[in-house]
Design an enzyme around this catalytic site. Structure first.
Site, short mmCIF file in Angstrom:
data_model
loop_
_atom_site.label_atom_id
_atom_site.label_comp_id
_atom_site.label_asym_id
_atom_site.label_seq_id
_atom_site.Cartn_x
_atom_site.Cartn_y
_atom_site.Cartn_z
N GLU A 112 30.38 13.88 -117.47
CA GLU A 112 29.59 12.33 -117.37
C GLU A 112 30.00 11.99 -116.16
O GLU A 112 29.25 11.12 -115.37
CB GLU A 112 30.08 11.41 -118.40
CG GLU A 112 29.41 10.00 -118.11
CD GLU A 112 29.86 9.07 -119.33
OE1 GLU A 112 29.52 7.87 -119.10
OE2 GLU A 112 30.81 9.32 -120.07
N PHE A 113 31.31 11.89 -115.43
CA PHE A 113 31.84 11.20 -114.26
C PHE A 113 31.60 12.12 -112.96
O PHE A 113 31.60 11.96 -111.85
CB PHE A 113 33.32 11.06 -114.23
CG PHE A 113 33.63 10.34 -115.70
CD1 PHE A 113 32.65 9.09 -115.68
CD2 PHE A 113 34.63 10.48 -116.32
CE1 PHE A 113 33.14 8.35 -117.04
CE2 PHE A 113 34.90 9.57 -117.39
CZ PHE A 113 34.08 8.45 -117.69
N GLY A 114 31.71 13.60 -113.35
CA GLY A 114 31.66 14.59 -112.18
C GLY A 114 32.17 16.08 -112.47
O GLY A 114 32.09 16.22 -113.74
N ASP A 115 32.53 16.70 -111.60
CA ASP A 115 32.88 18.18 -112.13
C ASP A 115 34.38 18.00 -112.97
O ASP A 115 35.12 16.97 -112.77
CB ASP A 115 33.43 18.94 -110.87
CG ASP A 115 32.08 19.56 -109.96
OD1 ASP A 115 30.97 19.10 -110.50
OD2 ASP A 115 32.08 19.74 -108.97
N VAL A 116 34.30 19.11 -113.74
CA VAL A 116 35.55 19.41 -114.57
C VAL A 116 36.17 20.62 -113.84
O VAL A 116 35.29 21.70 -113.97
CB VAL A 116 35.22 19.31 -116.17
CG1 VAL A 116 36.58 19.75 -116.73
CG2 VAL A 116 34.57 18.31 -116.87
N ASP A 137 31.35 8.95 -130.14
CA ASP A 137 30.46 10.33 -129.50
C ASP A 137 30.95 11.51 -130.32
O ASP A 137 31.08 12.63 -129.18
CB ASP A 137 30.55 10.21 -128.26
CG ASP A 137 29.30 11.12 -127.52
OD1 ASP A 137 28.38 11.56 -128.21
OD2 ASP A 137 29.73 11.28 -126.47
N ARG A 139 30.24 19.50 -129.36
CA ARG A 139 30.41 19.70 -127.96
C ARG A 139 31.41 18.95 -127.40
O ARG A 139 31.77 19.10 -126.31
CB ARG A 139 29.03 19.02 -127.15
CG ARG A 139 28.84 17.68 -127.34
CD ARG A 139 27.34 17.07 -126.57
NE ARG A 139 27.12 15.88 -127.19
CZ ARG A 139 26.65 15.39 -128.19
NH1 ARG A 139 26.35 16.42 -129.04
NH2 ARG A 139 26.57 14.19 -128.66
N ASN A 140 31.85 17.72 -128.18
CA ASN A 140 33.00 16.95 -127.73
C ASN A 140 34.41 17.45 -128.52
O ASN A 140 35.23 16.52 -128.64
CB ASN A 140 32.90 15.44 -127.96
CG ASN A 140 31.68 15.15 -126.69
OD1 ASN A 140 31.53 15.48 -125.90
ND2 ASN A 140 30.83 13.95 -127.03
N ASP A 156 36.64 13.81 -124.89
CA ASP A 156 35.66 13.09 -124.32
C ASP A 156 35.89 11.74 -124.93
O ASP A 156 34.90 11.33 -125.69
CB ASP A 156 34.39 13.62 -124.71
CG ASP A 156 34.04 14.72 -123.58
OD1 ASP A 156 33.38 14.10 -122.30
OD2 ASP A 156 34.48 15.73 -123.61
#
Length: 450
Positions: free
Chosen positions: A205-209, A314, A318-319, A332
């Site tokens: 959600e924020f950017g690359d992992v 959430d 996937r989390n 997450d």
């Protein structure tokens, strides 16, 4: 009167404030910034028995380390405590009174929507500098450009570079605490120079992992690069400092010293997300005992959140991440909040969210239980998307009329019964996570999963 420090319990994490060289063979040497775990309290209050990440055990001096603490719940952390949002020129000038050269704040521009204004007290008056947003960058003079406000403020803190003065003292927005200082104070700040970024392993959600290495260990690193997601980054990191359980992905620390890049560093989960793991292995590889173990792992992590009054909001396959040792851990925590908090529902995944959460924004542990029922269905269908062959717009109306998905092929009837308990339309009729965990353990102990 001297104050006696309460001894730390075994299992307490602490972080080294200084380097320590062993003086006897029984001492445990460490370097500044290293995280250690207390193994035992000794008779001498000045010494603890501790172990490092490599499992080595020895004695450490108490005054060389500080206890790692969860950031206090309710603390309003900000990476930009000097940002005051929509205030007028006159309000900014009142906030910067009495005049003090170098005192500053940033506000949203009233005359140019989308731009910002840097307000600086200098020699008895306040100067207002327009910050222009141009082709994705921020600039004051169209010579120096910045990715975000944090970079811009850091630049002019180090060098006036054409301003009337360098930025010396931020005027903090009332009620906020500087995130950088708080993470350092509570022992969660890591050093950028000790982190090596290796490769991108996902998008968040924020950017690359990214996969990284910190002090010789593999870690996962969430990279946050702009103002829009910076505050959400702080919120997630704050929650993670308060949570510690074997079935929750563990926060190792945050890096906030370099304003151009912000990082959340967590343990590395080698086998990726549970949903991808289920889809890639499938029925021929994963037996009923393995599916039950994943279900039990998640129920234990969620029971811990339940006991500590946190709502995940959430929960989905996937989390959930899978470790090298096949342990499932809930991850997450971007939407995780204390049970009393409210939330905008526009970002929520319809197929996983309870009817009352979607309809009334009523989130609780019981809405997490609904999501857990969906997650169980995902596990026993080997990663299929819930509500197959039903259009997304039709899911909620059908569910509210009492529709429940059929059991996945091969799912034991006793597990399907648990799913249906989770999907009771009345939240009060759903089981607690403690009850779910107990029922799953009963299934495991009596080998009822075949």
């Amino acid at each position: 009167m001297s104050v006696v420090q309460t001894p730390w319990q075994a299992g307490t994490e602490c972080v080294a404030n200084y380097d320590f060289q062993r003086r006897t063979d029984q001492d445990l040497p460490f370097t500044k910034g290293e995280v250690l775990t207390i193994v035992a309290v000794t008779r001498d209050p000045n010494w603890y028995k501790a172990k490092n990440k490599g499992g080595q055990v020895g004695f450490i001096p108490a005054n060389y380390v500080q206890k790692r603490q969860g950031v206090k719940s309710g603390t309003k952390l900000s990476l930009m405590p000097w940002f005051h949002g929509k205030i007028t020129r006159e309000q900014a000038e009142r906030l910067l009174y009495p005049p003090e050269t170098g005192l500053f704040l940033v506000r949203e521009s009233t005359n140019y929507p989308g731009d910002y204004t840097l307000c600086v007290s200098c020699e008895g008056k306040v100067e207002h500098y327009r910050i222009i947003y141009k082709t994705g960058k921020l600039t004051i003079d169209e010579e120096a450009y910045f990715d975000n406000l944090m970079q811009l403020v850091e630049h002019y803190t180090n060098d006036a570079d054409g301003l009337c003065t360098s930025l010396m003292k931020p005027k903090l927005m009332e009620g906020t605490v500087a995130a950088q200082e708080e993470f350092f104070r509570s022992g969660w700040a890591l050093k950028m120079k000790e982190l090596t970024l290796l490769q991108t392993i996902g998008r968040g959600e924020f950017g690359d992992v990214m996969l990284g290495e910190y002090r010789g260990s593999k870690v996962a690193v969430k990279c946050i690069k702009n103002d829009a997601t910076a505050q959400a980054f702080v919120a997630e990191a704050l929650v993670m400092t308060q949570l510690r359980h074997k079935n929750l992905v563990q926060l190792l620390g945050v890096i906030v010293e370099d304003r151009s890049s912000l990082f959340i560093v967590t343990e590395f989960m080698a086998k990726g997300s549970l949903v991808d793991y289920l889809r890639s292995r499938g029925r021929s590889v994963l037996g009923g005992d393995c599916l039950l173990k994943f279900s039990l792992d998640v129920s234990e992590g969620m029971e811990y959140l339940e006991d500590n009054n946190f709502v995940h909001r959430d929960l989905a396959a996937r989390n959930v991440l899978v470790s090298e040792e096949n342990i499932a851990k809930v991850s997450d925590f971007g939407l995780t909040k204390e049970a009393s908090a409210t939330q905008d529902t526009s970002k929520l995944p319809v197929k996983w969210t309870s009817p009352e959460a979607l309809r009334e924004k009523n989130f609780s542990t019981k809405s997490d239980v609904w999501s857990f029922g969906i997650l169980l269905w995902e596990i026993y269908s080997f990663g299929r998307v819930p509500y197959p062959r039903i259009a997304l717009k039709d899911v909620v109306p059908r569910v509210e009329k009492g529709y429940k998905m059929d059991a996945p092929d091969g799912c034991p009837a006793i597990v399907y019964e648990l799913m249906k308990q989770c999907w009771h339309l009345d939240p009060n009729q759903r089981p607690s996570f403690r009850k779910l965990r107990e029922q799953l353990e009963h299934i495991k102990d009596n080998e009822l999963y075949q």
